[in-house]
Motif scaffolding. Structure first.
Motif, PDB file in Angstrom:
ATOM      1  N   GLU A  79     113.743  43.542 -17.888  1.00 50.31           N
ATOM      2  CA  GLU A  79     113.534  44.126 -16.558  1.00 50.31           C
ATOM      3  C   GLU A  79     112.692  45.385 -16.721  1.00 50.31           C
ATOM      4  O   GLU A  79     113.045  46.287 -17.477  1.00 50.31           O
ATOM      5  CB  GLU A  79     114.872  44.483 -15.899  1.00 50.31           C
ATOM      6  N   PHE A  80     111.588  45.451 -15.987  1.00 53.13           N
ATOM      7  CA  PHE A  80     110.690  46.590 -16.066  1.00 53.13           C
ATOM      8  C   PHE A  80     111.028  47.616 -14.988  1.00 53.13           C
ATOM      9  O   PHE A  80     111.770  47.323 -14.046  1.00 53.13           O
ATOM     10  CB  PHE A  80     109.235  46.124 -15.943  1.00 53.13           C
ATOM     11  N   ARG A  81     110.446  48.788 -15.102  1.00 56.77           N
ATOM     12  CA  ARG A  81     110.807  49.883 -14.210  1.00 56.77           C
ATOM     13  C   ARG A  81     110.344  49.665 -12.773  1.00 56.77           C
ATOM     14  O   ARG A  81     110.805  50.354 -11.867  1.00 56.77           O
ATOM     15  CB  ARG A  81     110.280  51.210 -14.742  1.00 56.77           C
ATOM     16  N   ASP A  82     109.447  48.692 -12.557  1.00 66.04           N
ATOM     17  CA  ASP A  82     109.022  48.400 -11.186  1.00 66.04           C
ATOM     18  C   ASP A  82     109.893  47.323 -10.538  1.00 66.04           C
ATOM     19  O   ASP A  82     109.608  46.882  -9.425  1.00 66.04           O
ATOM     20  CB  ASP A  82     107.538  47.998 -11.143  1.00 66.04           C
ATOM     21  N   GLY A  83     110.941  46.878 -11.235  1.00 64.87           N
ATOM     22  CA  GLY A  83     111.842  45.877 -10.676  1.00 64.87           C
ATOM     23  C   GLY A  83     111.469  44.455 -11.054  1.00 64.87           C
ATOM     24  O   GLY A  83     112.214  43.516 -10.779  1.00 64.87           O
ATOM     25  N   SER A  84     110.334  44.291 -11.690  1.00 68.23           N
ATOM     26  CA  SER A  84     109.895  42.967 -12.126  1.00 68.23           C
ATOM     27  C   SER A  84     110.708  42.549 -13.354  1.00 68.23           C
ATOM     28  O   SER A  84     110.934  43.344 -14.260  1.00 68.23           O
ATOM     29  CB  SER A  84     108.407  43.045 -12.465  1.00 68.23           C
ATOM     30  N   VAL A  85     111.161  41.285 -13.355  1.00 73.03           N
ATOM     31  CA  VAL A  85     111.932  40.750 -14.480  1.00 73.03           C
ATOM     32  C   VAL A  85     111.141  39.600 -15.086  1.00 73.03           C
ATOM     33  O   VAL A  85     110.745  38.683 -14.362  1.00 73.03           O
ATOM     34  CB  VAL A  85     113.316  40.243 -14.012  1.00 73.03           C
ATOM     35  N   GLY A 119     102.280  42.421 -25.866  1.00 75.13           N
ATOM     36  CA  GLY A 119     101.238  43.145 -25.146  1.00 75.13           C
ATOM     37  C   GLY A 119     101.778  44.104 -24.100  1.00 75.13           C
ATOM     38  O   GLY A 119     101.020  44.885 -23.531  1.00 75.13           O
ATOM     39  N   GLY A 120     103.063  44.057 -23.813  1.00 72.30           N
ATOM     40  CA  GLY A 120     103.635  44.949 -22.803  1.00 72.30           C
ATOM     41  C   GLY A 120     103.994  46.313 -23.377  1.00 72.30           C
ATOM     42  O   GLY A 120     103.939  46.520 -24.579  1.00 72.30           O
ATOM     43  N   ARG A 121     104.318  47.225 -22.479  1.00 72.43           N
ATOM     44  CA  ARG A 121     104.614  48.597 -22.899  1.00 72.43           C
ATOM     45  C   ARG A 121     106.111  48.852 -22.875  1.00 72.43           C
ATOM     46  O   ARG A 121     106.751  48.770 -21.835  1.00 72.43           O
ATOM     47  CB  ARG A 121     103.966  49.585 -21.934  1.00 72.43           C
ATOM     48  N   HIS A 130     112.984  48.860 -18.328  1.00 72.04           N
ATOM     49  CA  HIS A 130     114.207  49.440 -17.779  1.00 72.04           C
ATOM     50  C   HIS A 130     115.413  48.959 -18.579  1.00 72.04           C
ATOM     51  O   HIS A 130     116.229  49.745 -19.020  1.00 72.04           O
ATOM     52  CB  HIS A 130     114.323  49.068 -16.299  1.00 72.04           C
ATOM     53  N   GLU A 155     107.815  51.103 -20.356  1.00 69.16           N
ATOM     54  CA  GLU A 155     107.974  50.613 -18.989  1.00 69.16           C
ATOM     55  C   GLU A 155     109.207  49.727 -18.818  1.00 69.16           C
ATOM     56  O   GLU A 155     109.466  49.202 -17.739  1.00 69.16           O
ATOM     57  CB  GLU A 155     106.722  49.832 -18.563  1.00 69.16           C
TER      58      GLU A 155
END
Lengths: 386, 386
Positions: free
Chosen positions: B250-256, B161-163, B168, B166
């Protein structure tokens, strides 16, 4: 599409971080309303920078002072509960960031929900005190309550697109606070300064004390119960001193999905503001090789009875969680004023809860009555001890 | 709707675990085809239990023997590549579990893709050798390749469901194998028994040796590049000796976001078979408080050059990843036959890669030519050393 945002509590820790995120994405966000308690200098700076159309302060005197300072700006200044409600129901606002500390956030947040606003929720007291009627109202209007707490944001991020019927349990992590390894003798003698020394997060004083007693985690357990509509038996707390894993979901197939990151509130704040997208945040990245080690242990409910009181309160339900929260607010304030010792906090909460006749909650007024009763009762217990 | 399943490599570690999962959910799954190399006793048991309509063995002799034993059952028995392809293209099969060890899985898996089957992929060599044409073919037909490796399943579960835009980077975890902390002198003297002593996972011999050299992780890096269509620069490896965190995004907002679980292949296998749902698996749950500690460190590419060779191979592209894989298969077999030492494995792979003239891959035949060349060349290097 630019999202129009009102922030309740803009000069606090969460409010300021939210404005920091907003300032990085001027094409996405526009600030339309702000409220603060009494930090006039800070809100004046915020007004000049973000140009909201309306602001509100705690009392009329501060509002008048601010009005004089901002005479040259095209802005309306209000005060008190009326002002808070104006900001939280502002017709042009899409999202209300509910970041007032404590139970004072309840009514303005509830007003925002009733006005059909998307709520970005940092004020956990709203859910602790009135979770059932808040979520009923939100569901009725089809509006979203997006968590801004790092733990609830973690669960929300993990569940994005997932099926709640496949969830076995949710696991909220807790740093354990500054007293994780101290003896009860040391905690008995703990000063305000000791209790404010949080190992990982830089937060307001009330929440920092709540982290030291684990009451903060207890409030989060109750918040999670309503925010995610799960049974209290599906919510566990796990001590994780490094505050890297912000929370986890265990699914029925045994798979556990966790959200991690550096302990920086801008990540969950940005996620709530930009949901369903993720923003390209330029900030220090999590480097697990540098962190080296993550540890986990069961919470000690005997050492930290506030967590146990929170489970008791939500299991019993009705007005008891509101009483837990209000008596804790009174006790923490008394501790910060050095009127009582650190271990007295849990004793005051326990005694107030024991004396409470639990009622069912039908309206927000039922909550306010319980809140009032608990404050008076807790004050009485504080005076007795102090 | 009952899913009809063919398993290529049903008597191996992954194949057997898949049948175990299937046996728990008779209402959801029906086995229609099985293949094995030569374990006639085991596949006979599986046939009697799961009643497939067709099976295949590696050679005609074994097939004949099996036919005699199963004379009373209504089943067709084939052998060789023809048999494998029959099972992987079986009209009534919805899902092909590709669980043959090594490059032998390439052609039957590719045949399954061309026949429009959903592939549950445990055979990473298919992607390492021919990732580009496999994924092109799969995209053209709109079929899904569902990962069964624990690491790739972790990424796949996290991204549900994720993009992808987005993301990283993706971080594949590696236990580090039995030689994580041994000196190069000790690794030089390592016996087959030493190398087969994997700390966490109970797997086949080839993959266990690959875990000891970190080649397994190198192959997984290449597999991930194709499976998730990400740049090689977005794929990192992190040593995590406890094998609890199976991989992370790891996403581009820093969330892992990380997927965790006890090291049990039935979880990723079940996820692939039941996708998009999660099955209610009754098995030991992850208890992080008991685990206590998770550690992470950067991989040492000098100590484990096979990982470095894999990055080199996919960066160069074309036929080089196939050469990496085939020469490694030859070297590992020679090590298992005690013809060479443990450290010779990487040397043989390196030398074969250096001697290879990289070609672009247009067809599956280009892969087979490179594979053949690499095997002969690697054998020559083995003889020279041995």
């Amino acid at each position: 599409m630019v999202k129009h945002i009102s922030i309740l509590g803009s000069t606090g820790s969460i409010g300021s971080s939210a404005l920091e995120v907003i300032s990085l994405f001027p094409d996405r966000f526009k600030v339309v309303g702000l409220t603060a308690c009494e930090n006039i200098d800070k809100i004046e700076m915020q007004i000049r920078r973000f140009k909201p159309s309306i602001v509100s302060l705690a009392n009329e005197k501060s509002a008048k002072k601010l009005k004089e300072r901002c005479g040259n700006l095209n802005i309306e200044v209000f005060s008190g509960m009326e002002g808070l409600i104006r900001v939280s129901t502002l017709p042009e606002a899409d999202i209300i960031v509910s970041a007032i500390a404590g139970s004072a956030g309840l009514i303005p947040t509830f007003s925002g929900v009733k006005a059909g606003k998307t709520i970005a929720l940092a004020n956990k007291e709203t859910m602790v005190m009135a979770g059932e009627i808040i979520t009923q109202e939100a569901n009725k209007r089809g509006i979203r309550i997006l968590p801004m707490d790092s733990e609830h944001s973690a669960i929300f991020q993990v569940m994005n697109g997932g099926r709640w019927e496949e969830v076995h349990k949710i696991i909220l992590t807790a740093s354990g606070g500054p007293f994780l390894k101290t003896s009860s003798e040391e905690r008995k003698r703990a000063t305000v300064e000791d209790a404010l020394r949080h190992p990982n997060w830089n937060m307001g004083t009330k929440i920092t004390i709540d982290s030291a007693t684990l009451m903060n985690k207890g409030l989060e357990v109750i918040e999670a119960r309503w925010l995610f509509d799960v049974s209290i038996n599906q919510i566990e707390v796990l001590i994780h001193p490094q505050s890297i894993v912000h929370s986890m979901v265990e699914f029925r197939d045994g798979s556990v999905i966790a959200q991690m990151g550096v302990p920086d509130m801008r990540i969950p704040i940005a996620y709530a503001l930009s949901y369903t997208e993720r923003l390209d945040l330029i900030m220090p990245r999590l480097d697990l090789a540098s962190v080296g080690m993550l540890t986990f242990e069961k919470p000690d409910m005997k050492k930290f009875p506030c967590l146990s009181h929170a489970y008791d309160a939500i299991r019993e339900g009705g007005t008891l969680p509101a009483v837990l929260n209000s008596s804790n607010e009174v006790a923490v304030r008394a501790f910060l004023q050095r009127r009582i010792g650190f271990l007295d906090i849990e004793a005051i909460v326990r005694e107030t809860m024991e004396r409470h006749k639990v009622r069912h909650i039908d309206t927000i007024e039922d909550v306010l009555v319980a809140d009032n009763w608990a404050r008076e009762e807790a004050e009485r217990v504080v005076s007795k001890i102090g």
